[in-house]
Scaffold this active site. Structure first.
Site, PDB file in Angstrom:
ATOM      1  N   GLU A  97       0.834  -1.206   0.000  1.00 47.47           N
ATOM      2  CA  GLU A  97       0.000   0.000   0.000  1.00 47.47           C
ATOM      3  C   GLU A  97       0.867   1.252   0.000  1.00 47.47           C
ATOM      4  OE1 GLU A  97      -0.216  -2.585   1.926  1.00 47.47           O
ATOM      5  OE2 GLU A  97      -2.199  -3.429   1.602  1.00 47.47           O
ATOM      6  N   GLY A 345       4.707 -43.104  -7.613  1.00 54.76           N
ATOM      7  CA  GLY A 345       3.358 -43.541  -7.270  1.00 54.76           C
ATOM      8  C   GLY A 345       3.246 -44.252  -5.934  1.00 54.76           C
ATOM      9  N   ALA A 348       2.824 -41.382  -3.622  1.00 56.32           N
ATOM     10  CA  ALA A 348       1.715 -40.487  -4.003  1.00 56.32           C
ATOM     11  C   ALA A 348       0.377 -41.088  -3.581  1.00 56.32           C
ATOM     12  CB  ALA A 348       1.733 -40.237  -5.511  1.00 56.32           C
TER      13      ALA A 348
HETATM   14  N1  LIG Z   1       8.526 -38.861 -13.754  1.00 57.60           N
HETATM   15  C1  LIG Z   1       8.356 -38.410 -12.541  1.00 57.60           C
HETATM   16  O1  LIG Z   1       7.724 -37.373 -12.328  1.00 57.60           O
HETATM   17  C2  LIG Z   1       8.928 -39.163 -11.385  1.00 57.60           C
HETATM   18  C3  LIG Z   1       9.442 -40.410 -11.578  1.00 57.60           C
HETATM   19  N2  LIG Z   1       9.905 -41.097 -10.509  1.00 57.60           N
HETATM   20  C4  LIG Z   1      10.364 -42.467 -10.764  1.00 57.60           C
HETATM   21  O2  LIG Z   1       9.492 -43.330 -10.008  1.00 57.60           O
HETATM   22  C5  LIG Z   1      10.220 -44.428  -9.493  1.00 57.60           C
HETATM   23  C6  LIG Z   1      10.074 -44.457  -7.972  1.00 57.60           C
HETATM   24  O3  LIG Z   1       8.730 -44.579  -7.654  1.00 57.60           O
HETATM   25  P1  LIG Z   1       8.273 -44.874  -6.165  1.00 57.60           P
HETATM   26  O4  LIG Z   1       9.000 -46.037  -5.638  1.00 57.60           O
HETATM   27  O5  LIG Z   1       6.824 -44.917  -6.140  1.00 57.60           O
HETATM   28  O6  LIG Z   1       8.696 -43.510  -5.501  1.00 57.60           O
HETATM   29  P2  LIG Z   1       9.122 -42.963  -4.071  1.00 57.60           P
HETATM   30  O7  LIG Z   1      10.411 -43.450  -3.608  1.00 57.60           O
HETATM   31  O8  LIG Z   1       9.050 -41.502  -4.296  1.00 57.60           O
HETATM   32  O9  LIG Z   1       7.995 -43.464  -3.080  1.00 57.60           O
HETATM   33  C7  LIG Z   1       7.987 -44.771  -2.501  1.00 57.60           C
HETATM   34  C8  LIG Z   1       8.850 -44.833  -1.258  1.00 57.60           C
HETATM   35  O10 LIG Z   1       8.359 -43.930  -0.302  1.00 57.60           O
HETATM   36  C9  LIG Z   1       8.731 -44.346   0.998  1.00 57.60           C
HETATM   37  N3  LIG Z   1       7.588 -44.249   1.911  1.00 57.60           N
HETATM   38  C10 LIG Z   1       7.577 -43.575   3.066  1.00 57.60           C
HETATM   39  N4  LIG Z   1       6.419 -43.666   3.676  1.00 57.60           N
HETATM   40  C11 LIG Z   1       5.636 -44.420   2.913  1.00 57.60           C
HETATM   41  C12 LIG Z   1       4.306 -44.872   3.049  1.00 57.60           C
HETATM   42  N5  LIG Z   1       3.549 -44.552   4.104  1.00 57.60           N
HETATM   43  N6  LIG Z   1       3.825 -45.659   2.075  1.00 57.60           N
HETATM   44  C13 LIG Z   1       4.590 -45.971   1.004  1.00 57.60           C
HETATM   45  N7  LIG Z   1       5.858 -45.553   0.830  1.00 57.60           N
HETATM   46  C14 LIG Z   1       6.382 -44.793   1.784  1.00 57.60           C
HETATM   47  C15 LIG Z   1       9.278 -45.761   0.865  1.00 57.60           C
HETATM   48  O11 LIG Z   1      10.696 -45.598   0.963  1.00 57.60           O
HETATM   49  P3  LIG Z   1      11.650 -46.734   1.600  1.00 57.60           P
HETATM   50  O12 LIG Z   1      11.554 -47.864   0.607  1.00 57.60           O
HETATM   51  O13 LIG Z   1      12.976 -46.100   1.649  1.00 57.60           O
HETATM   52  O14 LIG Z   1      11.073 -47.071   2.923  1.00 57.60           O
HETATM   53  C16 LIG Z   1       8.850 -46.149  -0.544  1.00 57.60           C
HETATM   54  O15 LIG Z   1       9.725 -47.052  -1.150  1.00 57.60           O
HETATM   55  C17 LIG Z   1      11.653 -44.237  -9.945  1.00 57.60           C
HETATM   56  O16 LIG Z   1      11.840 -44.981 -11.105  1.00 57.60           O
HETATM   57  C18 LIG Z   1      11.741 -42.755 -10.240  1.00 57.60           C
HETATM   58  O17 LIG Z   1      12.698 -42.500 -11.239  1.00 57.60           O
HETATM   59  C19 LIG Z   1       9.891 -40.595  -9.243  1.00 57.60           C
HETATM   60  C20 LIG Z   1       9.408 -39.338  -9.012  1.00 57.60           C
HETATM   61  C21 LIG Z   1       8.852 -38.526 -10.071  1.00 57.60           C
END
Ligand SMILES: NC(=O)C1=CN([C@@H]2O[C@H](COP(=O)(O)OP(=O)(O)OC[C@H]3O[C@@H](n4cnc5c(N)ncnc54)[C@H](OP(=O)(O)O)[C@@H]3O)[C@@H](O)[C@H]2O)C=CC1
Ligand SMILES: Nc1c(N[C@@H]2O[C@H](COP(=O)(O)O)[C@@H](O)[C@H]2O)[nH]c(=O)[nH]c1=O
Length: 610
Positions: A97, A345, A348
């Site tokens: 402002e 995923g 997510a």
């Molecule tokens: N194109 C894009 O936009 C993107 C692509 N990717 C790709 O996706 C793939 C990875 O996917 P994804 O494994 O789903 O990704 P993430 O690692 O992002 O998510 C899964 C991980 O989250 C952790 N986690 C923590 N709390 C929870 C919960 N309550 N429930 C479930 N998981 C939990 C676990 O880690 P932990 O196992 O350590 O316990 C689990 O393995 C890779 O190939 C990457 O390159 C990833 C992001 C974006």
């Protein structure tokens, strides 16, 4: 029956009409699809000028966090010609402002001021209102009342009591023609509205997928799905967020950096959620010189690795059962307004199921990768019929290079008007009304009821620093951070002091001071750990002796324990569960005693140097 309404926004620099984005950078060509009845009403100058104020406000997104985004446009009463405008760059800088009034000069007199948001004069100093009153503004159009209950309605009331006509959207200006402006004002401060309504930060899930719905090849390789242009947009999105979340698997697979590399000044915190703590010893995210990193994990997970990461400066936070909702509650406690989820995923899906995701940004690349096991953006949600699908609202489509960005809300921006009482309904600050334990007054964020106790409150202090030379420090935080390097006989140290002293906001001063301390440990004064409490006390004393209303506020807390409710600063703050040393609260109580003692024996004179 509402019908599909296609709205095409055009570009007309330097101030294009709003494109209703939150968490999106500067306006671009956007096609928005809304399901609302089309209005045949003629365009109102109030609408276009409010849209302009909202667009201005949007310029500070990511810079002002955790504070709201404010824009102000001043126009001549009859012609609607714009004569001045401004936006709040960050807390502690000149309010929108005042900037607009200064730009308009004499032309402001009799004019109309357009504000996307009611000003929030949280500290008893009414700069925004005074600027409008003194400039002779005749009418103020307000997009939204302030969402925080202790500020809500206050400025509107003050303006009206000064004889200025105030029109608030949705109250005094109700017709359909105002819908777009209202939406724009809501969007530009959506993170604050979600925070106020749901007590969680505003969360955006962003992913890049191929045309056949894969976020990586079946090998897990994902660099890159989307184009360079789209990834540039992601950097901007990061720069507007307070934190970025990924899961452990993404760290193992991608070794991401998750920094905002577009050059903006806001650096989000990176958060890794990992249940297993099966994380690499070396990873780009462990380089905390680039940005701060937090690993959220299960209590007791891999203590050895926890120790190694802590030694690198990574913060490890343990949860009894790691889940998206508790992590978001933690982020809320830390004061974050907006969080960008860049996970795969696997994470997510539970985040969506937990209801913490409010908005989605899907970058769709015109490619096909195939693969039955290739990961997709959202894992198992337990739905079996298409009728169960979650429908996004306020969907936008935008072409970015070869890709299409589709965005929309999973949960609409909350309308706070029924849930938040106005200033008329609540008395002014009274320590007895503290929502905390009876005789504990907690403060943290500057917009809290006792937020003026925070070192980030924008109260300049005049203090000597070297050779008895006086300087004006924009806030206690500026003074404190700079003093890490004061007295060191080195031109670089002197440069650092100047840099911090002229930082654009207390937040920036804090970020700078912490980063420079890490980068230049040899330039930090040797006695810093022993002297920092004195430095802080001197600055606090100056602040509370300079501003009578702050002094009165401090005295009004007599009998209450003051606690800086910082969940992570265990030295100055009280910690999450009272485990912190609360030195800031203690110093304020010490200062309060000094002031009250002096009041009781007026012969005692309190000076800044005592
Ligand atoms: N194109 C894009 O936009 C993107 C692509 N990717 C790709 O996706 C793939 C990875 O996917 P994804 O494994 O789903 O990704 P993430 O690692 O992002 O998510 C899964 C991980 O989250 C952790 N986690 C923590 N709390 C929870 C919960 N309550 N429930 C479930 N998981 C939990 C676990 O880690 P932990 O196992 O350590 O316990 C689990 O393995 C890779 O190939 C990457 O390159 C990833 C992001 C974006
Ligand atoms: N593959 C993929 C994305 N992936 C996301 O970006 C992260 C890498 O970020 P950085 O290391 O900072 O460049 C990665 O771990 C994942 O979260 N994002 C996109 O916009 N487009 C893409 O094609």
């Amino acid at each position: 029956m509402p019908h599909l309404h296609l709205h095409l926004f055009s570009l007309s620099p330097p101030l294009p009409p709003t494109s209703l984005r939150s968490n999106l950078p500067s306006p671009r060509v956007t096609v928005t699809v809304t399901c609302s009845a089309t209005s045949a009403s003629k365009p109102s100058p109030d609408v276009s000028l409010l849209l302009r104020a909202a667009d201005l406000a949007d310029r500070s997104a990511g810079l002002s966090s955790p504070h709201p985004n404010f824009g102000c446009v001043i126009a001549r009463k009859n012609s609607g010609e714009v004569v001045g405008e401004g936006f709040l760059y960050a807390q502690g800088t000149k309010c929108a402002e005042l900037q607009a009034v200064e730009a308009a000069g004499e032309l402001a007199s009799g004019g109309v001021a357009y504000l996307n948001l009611e000003p929030g004069d949280c500290y008893g100093d009414h700069t925004a209102v005074s600027a409008l009153v003194q400039a002779g503004i005749s009418r103020v159009v307000v997009g939204l009342r302030h969402p925080l209950h202790h500020l809500r309605g206050k400025a509107i009331q003050s303006l009206r009591s000064e004889g200025i006509q105030v029109h608030v959207l949705g109250e005094d200006l109700k017709s359909r023609v105002y819908e777009e402006a209202l939406k724009s004002c809501l969007t530009v401060n959506a993170p604050l509205l979600y925070r106020a309504a749901f007590r969680v930060p505003f969360s955006v899930l962003k992913y890049a997928m191929t045309l056949d719905g894969k976020i990586a090849a079946s090998s897990g390789h994902a660099s890159w799905v989307s184009s360079k242009l789209s990834r540039g947009r992601v950097f901007e999105l990061r720069g507007r967020s307070d934190a970025i979340v990924v899961g452990g698997n993404t760290v193992r697979r991608d070794d991401p950096q998750l920094t905002a590399r577009h050059g903006g000044s806001h650096v989000p915190v990176r958060i890794v959620m990992s249940q297993t703590f099966d994380l690499p010893e070396e990873a780009k995210l462990w380089n905390v010189l680039e940005a701060y990193t937090i690993v959220a994990t299960q209590r007791g997970a891999r203590k050895d690795l926890q120790k190694n990461l802590a030694a690198k400066g990574v913060e490890v936070v343990e949860f009894d059962i790691l889940n998206p909702r508790d992590v978001m509650a933690y982020c809320y406690d830390r004061g974050y307004l907006s969080v960008l989820w860049e996970c795969g995923g696997g994470l997510a899906a539970p985040a969506i199921s937990a209801g913490v995701i409010h908005k989605v940004y899907a970058f769709v690349a015109p490619k096909i990768i195939g693969g039955v096991n290739a990961p997709s953006p959202v894992g198992e949600l337990g739905m079996v019929q298409m009728s169960q699908a979650l429908n996004l609202v306020d969907v936008s489509f935008e072409q970015i290079g070869p890709d299409m960005l589709i965005s929309g809300y999973l949960q609409p921006i909350p309308d706070l008007s029924p849930t938040i009482p106005s200033a008329d309904e609540i008395p002014s600050i009274d320590p007895a009304l503290s929502p905390y334990e009876t005789n504990i007054i907690s403060f943290y964020k500057t917009w809290d009821p006792f937020g003026a106790f925070s070192n980030f409150s924008p109260h300049p202090i005049q203090m000597p620093y070297e050779n008895g030379k006086h300087a004006v420090w924009p806030s206690v935080e500026h003074y404190y951070q700079a003093h890490k390097f004061v007295g060191i006989d080195s031109p670089i140290a002197r440069e650092l002091v100047e840099k911090i002293m002229t930082a654009n906001s207390p937040e920036e001063a804090a970020r700078m001071g912490r980063r420079l301390q890490r980068e230049h440990p040899k330039l930090v004064r040797a006695d810093w750990e022993n002297t920092k409490i004195d430095v802080m006390y001197r600055a606090l004393k100056c602040k509370f002796l300079t501003y009578p209303h702050l002094n009165a506020m401090l005295r009004s807390t007599a009998g209450s324990v003051l606690v800086e409710a910082s969940p992570h600063d265990l030295f100055w703050g009280g910690g999450r569960e009272g485990e912190g040393l609360n030195y800031l609260g203690r110093l304020l109580m010490q200062l309060r005693s000094e002031i009250l003692e002096q009041e009781a024996s007026p012969k005692l004179t309190l000076t800044q140097s005592t």
